[in-house]
Design a protein around this motif. Structure first.
Motif, PDB file in Angstrom:
ATOM      1  N   SER A 175      -6.896   6.560   5.261  1.00 19.05           N
ATOM      2  CA  SER A 175      -6.583   5.405   4.405  1.00 19.05           C
ATOM      3  C   SER A 175      -6.056   4.233   5.234  1.00 19.05           C
ATOM      4  O   SER A 175      -5.945   3.122   4.737  1.00 19.05           O
ATOM      5  CB  SER A 175      -5.574   5.794   3.325  1.00 19.05           C
ATOM      6  OG  SER A 175      -4.284   5.844   3.859  1.00 19.05           O
TER       7      SER A 175
ATOM      8  N   GLU B 237       1.586   4.758   5.825  1.00 22.12           N
ATOM      9  CA  GLU B 237       0.896   5.214   4.617  1.00 22.12           C
ATOM     10  C   GLU B 237       1.797   5.177   3.394  1.00 22.12           C
ATOM     11  O   GLU B 237       1.321   5.131   2.268  1.00 22.12           O
ATOM     12  CB  GLU B 237       0.341   6.631   4.821  1.00 22.12           C
ATOM     13  CG  GLU B 237      -1.106   6.619   5.235  1.00 22.12           C
ATOM     14  CD  GLU B 237      -1.795   7.966   5.055  1.00 22.12           C
ATOM     15  OE1 GLU B 237      -3.004   7.971   4.891  1.00 22.12           O
ATOM     16  OE2 GLU B 237      -1.130   9.020   5.087  1.00 22.12           O
ATOM     17  N   LEU B 238       3.108   5.215   3.612  1.00 19.52           N
ATOM     18  CA  LEU B 238       4.031   5.095   2.483  1.00 19.52           C
ATOM     19  C   LEU B 238       4.264   3.634   2.112  1.00 19.52           C
ATOM     20  O   LEU B 238       5.074   3.332   1.236  1.00 19.52           O
ATOM     21  CB  LEU B 238       5.387   5.733   2.814  1.00 19.52           C
ATOM     22  CG  LEU B 238       5.439   7.239   3.040  1.00 19.52           C
ATOM     23  CD1 LEU B 238       6.882   7.685   3.244  1.00 19.52           C
ATOM     24  CD2 LEU B 238       4.834   7.991   1.875  1.00 19.52           C
ATOM     25  N   GLY B 239       3.604   2.726   2.824  1.00 21.52           N
ATOM     26  CA  GLY B 239       3.770   1.313   2.510  1.00 21.52           C
ATOM     27  C   GLY B 239       4.870   0.624   3.300  1.00 21.52           C
ATOM     28  O   GLY B 239       5.216  -0.514   3.018  1.00 21.52           O
TER      29      GLY B 239
ATOM     30  N   ARG C  40      -2.829   6.718  -1.484  1.00 14.66           N
ATOM     31  CA  ARG C  40      -1.992   5.604  -1.037  1.00 14.66           C
ATOM     32  C   ARG C  40      -1.038   5.176  -2.155  1.00 14.66           C
ATOM     33  O   ARG C  40       0.156   4.986  -1.932  1.00 14.66           O
ATOM     34  CB  ARG C  40      -2.895   4.434  -0.630  1.00 14.66           C
ATOM     35  CG  ARG C  40      -2.189   3.258   0.012  1.00 14.66           C
ATOM     36  CD  ARG C  40      -3.174   2.113   0.261  1.00 14.66           C
ATOM     37  NE  ARG C  40      -3.782   1.635  -0.973  1.00 14.66           N
ATOM     38  CZ  ARG C  40      -3.198   0.757  -1.792  1.00 14.66           C
ATOM     39  NH1 ARG C  40      -2.020   0.259  -1.489  1.00 14.66           N
ATOM     40  NH2 ARG C  40      -3.789   0.389  -2.905  1.00 14.66           N
TER      41      ARG C  40
ATOM     42  N   SER D 260       7.718  12.398  -0.197  1.00 16.71           N
ATOM     43  CA  SER D 260       6.485  11.644  -0.424  1.00 16.71           C
ATOM     44  C   SER D 260       5.420  12.003   0.600  1.00 16.71           C
ATOM     45  O   SER D 260       4.228  12.056   0.284  1.00 16.71           O
ATOM     46  CB  SER D 260       6.760  10.146  -0.358  1.00 16.71           C
ATOM     47  OG  SER D 260       7.807   9.823  -1.228  1.00 16.71           O
TER      48      SER D 260
ATOM     49  N   ALA E  48       1.678   7.714  -2.646  1.00 12.80           N
ATOM     50  CA  ALA E  48       2.620   7.693  -1.533  1.00 12.80           C
ATOM     51  C   ALA E  48       3.598   6.528  -1.661  1.00 12.80           C
ATOM     52  O   ALA E  48       4.811   6.686  -1.494  1.00 12.80           O
ATOM     53  CB  ALA E  48       1.856   7.604  -0.210  1.00 12.80           C
ATOM     54  N   ILE E  49       3.067   5.361  -1.983  1.00 10.15           N
ATOM     55  CA  ILE E  49       3.916   4.170  -2.088  1.00 10.15           C
ATOM     56  C   ILE E  49       4.940   4.353  -3.216  1.00 10.15           C
ATOM     57  O   ILE E  49       6.143   4.119  -3.038  1.00 10.15           O
ATOM     58  CB  ILE E  49       3.059   2.904  -2.315  1.00 10.15           C
ATOM     59  CG1 ILE E  49       2.295   2.572  -1.031  1.00 10.15           C
ATOM     60  CG2 ILE E  49       3.920   1.723  -2.738  1.00 10.15           C
ATOM     61  CD1 ILE E  49       1.267   1.458  -1.171  1.00 10.15           C
TER      62      ILE E  49
END
Lengths: 455, 141
Positions: free
Chosen positions: A161, A303-305, B40, B22, B43-44
């Motif tokens: 991603s 990937e967690l932003g 994605r 997460s 996860a966010i």
């Protein structure tokens, strides 16, 4: 070389079976879980290998080596050109880079081209790309440096991603190979096949990469005629050459015939260390991360932003950067000290004309034909994914094993062993926890089969 | 319908381990070959929710139910609760302590980000009795 899964893909790593003790150190170390011990010997799933070289470093019996090219065209009638990573200079403390290049010529290379010119090209283009895209708000942030090929493959394999985050400027080595090929073809009036390029570098993952992968990895098609040599492959002979002409009168360095034949600047040497790329780019919101585990942690976080306030992250999977590459000849800290001293001697600064770089930029000179996203479909594979039922079975098998991730089965941990059972690549007897309790595959299937039987 | 259930404890002020739940959820979905956009988004949102527990909620639970059609994350804490939920959902509204802001957190984007990246979101909270957030993500096709 093993083809555990029958994949035709070339592997970066060679396992010498006769030397392998089956200790399993490499199995536990591999970041993509590509290695298993089967029948007492290590085997690798080539399609999962990202060429990081961790197994080479950890192997105590010397059974693991990088697959490098044969240096067999030096005495042929071909024009043989060494493409030199500045890491090479750090291997010869106190020797001027131009003398190292001269040593290569004495070894028989027709030309030895230093890479720092293309580092400068790359950093100008990068700064330009970021400033333009910052204004328009385009691009996902942060951008990920495409320089370290292991990082690219790690992203394809474990973090697909994040592919849109890969900085779309061609990697310096690709710019170099394309440019050198073009210019020498014109200069000598010859065809592609009369010129052989050898990329001299410390990284097992750059060895004989399939052409298609190169094109998409922001590299040019011209690299297909490029061989790759590990620094440790040529170190002995090159040292002899350098000592020889240092003892005798120094041979004056031939006047550089091409702009890119000029020797390195201090900046080129800094590039070989972690933070060098970040520093050279001159950006404000930039981070340099080195080390395999550190790289993986950061990719997880992106990937967690996280980090979307940053513009660019330089990743190197080797500690201390390329200077810590698996195929170097001398210790990385000695090399670092030598490189820092030499960078001071040579001075850091830019030599390129920015106007010219901008012109090339606007002519799309820096952009590869395909995007990094295309990597997904070729060469490197993701790990096989599981169906919903299979995953539930794997969870249950891990519970039945109730082990300690000992690795005696030849898989890196209990979970991967459970996956291997489902993939039919391992048998319950391989696991000591299952074996002493006499649990067979039938027992396992009885206990883990999903409630609603589909067969 | 078969469901994989996982539950994680999140500890107040534990910035070091914040995000690990997460990451686990993300890797679970990846191994199931879920669409990378869904992964994605999960996860966010998971991370924002975890940070909320770390900063505001006190200790709490993050649990996930994964089925073939959807992913549901439930986050429960016994923290101070939210006085005005509508206000808390506004971008930039934050009650984070200054020390958290100095660490780069608490920009008032947590809940709005969850709203934006999830397909369904419900939040219920009473001052004094904690907060409960449910987010649902639907799988394509």
């Amino acid at each position: 070389m093993n083809e555990a899964n029958g994949s035709p893909r070339h592997c970066f790593i060679h396992f010498e079976q006769s030397m392998c003790s089956g200790c399993g150190l490499c199995v536990k170390r591999c970041p993509t879980r590509a290695i298993r011990v089967r029948n007492g010997k290590a085997t690798i799933k080539n399609s999962l290998c990202i060429g990081c070289g961790e197994c080479i470093r950890i192997c105590e019996s010397g059974a693991i080596t990088a697959s490098t090219s044969e240096l067999n065209s030096l005495n042929s009638d071909k024009i043989t050109i060494a493409l030199v990573s500045p890491v090479l200079y750090s291997q010869f403390p106190g020797v001027l880079p131009r003398d190292v290049l001269q040593g290569l010529k004495n070894m028989g290379f027709t030309h030895a081209v230093d890479m720092s010119y293309y580092f400068e090209m790359f950093q100008w283009a990068t700064a330009e790309y970021i400033s333009r895209n910052r204004k328009t708000g385009e691009s996902p942030w942060p951008l990920i440096s495409p320089v370290c090929p292991v990082v690219l493959r790690l992203i394809v394999c474990r973090f697909p991603s994040l592919l849109p985050h890969v900085h779309p400027i061609m990697r310096p080595v690709a710019l170099m190979a394309r440019d050198v090929m073009t210019q020498f073809k014109v200069h000598y009036g010859v065809d592609d096949q009369d010129i052989v390029l050898y990329y001299i570098n410390p990284c097992p993952s750059k060895m004989g990469i399939p052409k298609k992968e190169l094109e998409t990895a922001g590299t040019s098609a011209d690299l297909h005629s490029t061989g790759a040599l590990g620094i440790n492959d040529i170190y002995g002979e090159l040292s002899r050459q350098i000592k020889h002409f240092e003892k005798n009168d120094k041979i004056p360095f031939a006047q550089a015939g091409f702009e890119f034949e000029q020797c390195t600047s201090g900046g080129g040497l800094l590039w070989s260390m972690t933070g060098g790329e970040a520093e050279a780019t001159g950006l404000d919101k930039i981070l340099a991360v080195a080390g395999l585990n550190e790289t993986i942690t950061y990719l997880e976080k992106i990937e967690l932003g996280l980090f979307n306030d940053l513009e660019y992250i330089e990743f190197r999977t080797c500690r201390e950067g390329c200077i810590g590459g698996a195929l170097n000849a001398i210790d990385k800290y000695l090399a670092k000290s030598a490189a820092l001293k030499m960078a001071k001697t040579l001075g850091v600064g830019t030599r390129l004309n920015r106007e010219r770089v901008l012109r090339l930029y606007d002519n799309n000179w820096f952009f590869p034909k395909t995007t990094p996203q295309a990597l997904k479909t070729m060469g490197i594979q993701k790990e096989r994914t599981f169906s919903f039922d299979e995953l539930r079975m794997i969870e249950k098998i891990v519970g039945i094993i109730d082990g300690k991730n000992c690795g005696a089965c030849g898989s890196p941990d209990c979970r991967t062993f459970a996956e291997d059972l489902i993939r039919e690549e391992a048998a319950p007897d391989d696991c000591v926890y299952l074996k002493i309790r006499g649990i067979t595959m039938d027992d396992i299937l009885m206990r883990v089969k999903p409630e609603q039987d589909k067969d | 319908m078969p469901v994989i259930h996982k539950s994680y404890h999140v500890t107040k002020n534990d910035f070091i381990h914040a995000g690990e739940a997460s990451i686990h959820v993300k890797n679970l979905l990846k191994s199931l070959n879920y669409d990378s956009d869904l992964v994605r988004r999960v996860a966010i949102c998971g991370y924002e929710a975890e940070m909320n527990l770390v900063m505001h909620g006190g200790d709490g639970e993050l649990s996930v139910d994964v089925s073939q059609s959807k992913v549901v994350i439930e986050v429960t804490d016994k923290g101070p609760g939210i006085a005005d939920v509508e206000l808390a959902m506004q971008e930039g509204y934050s009650t984070a302590k200054d020390e958290y802001r100095e660490m780069g957190f608490g920009a008032g984007m947590g809940l709005p980000n969850i709203k934006k990246n999830s397909d369904e979101m419900t939040i219920s909270s009473e001052p004094g009795s904690g907060t409960h957030v449910t987010m649902v993500f639907f799988c394509k096709g």
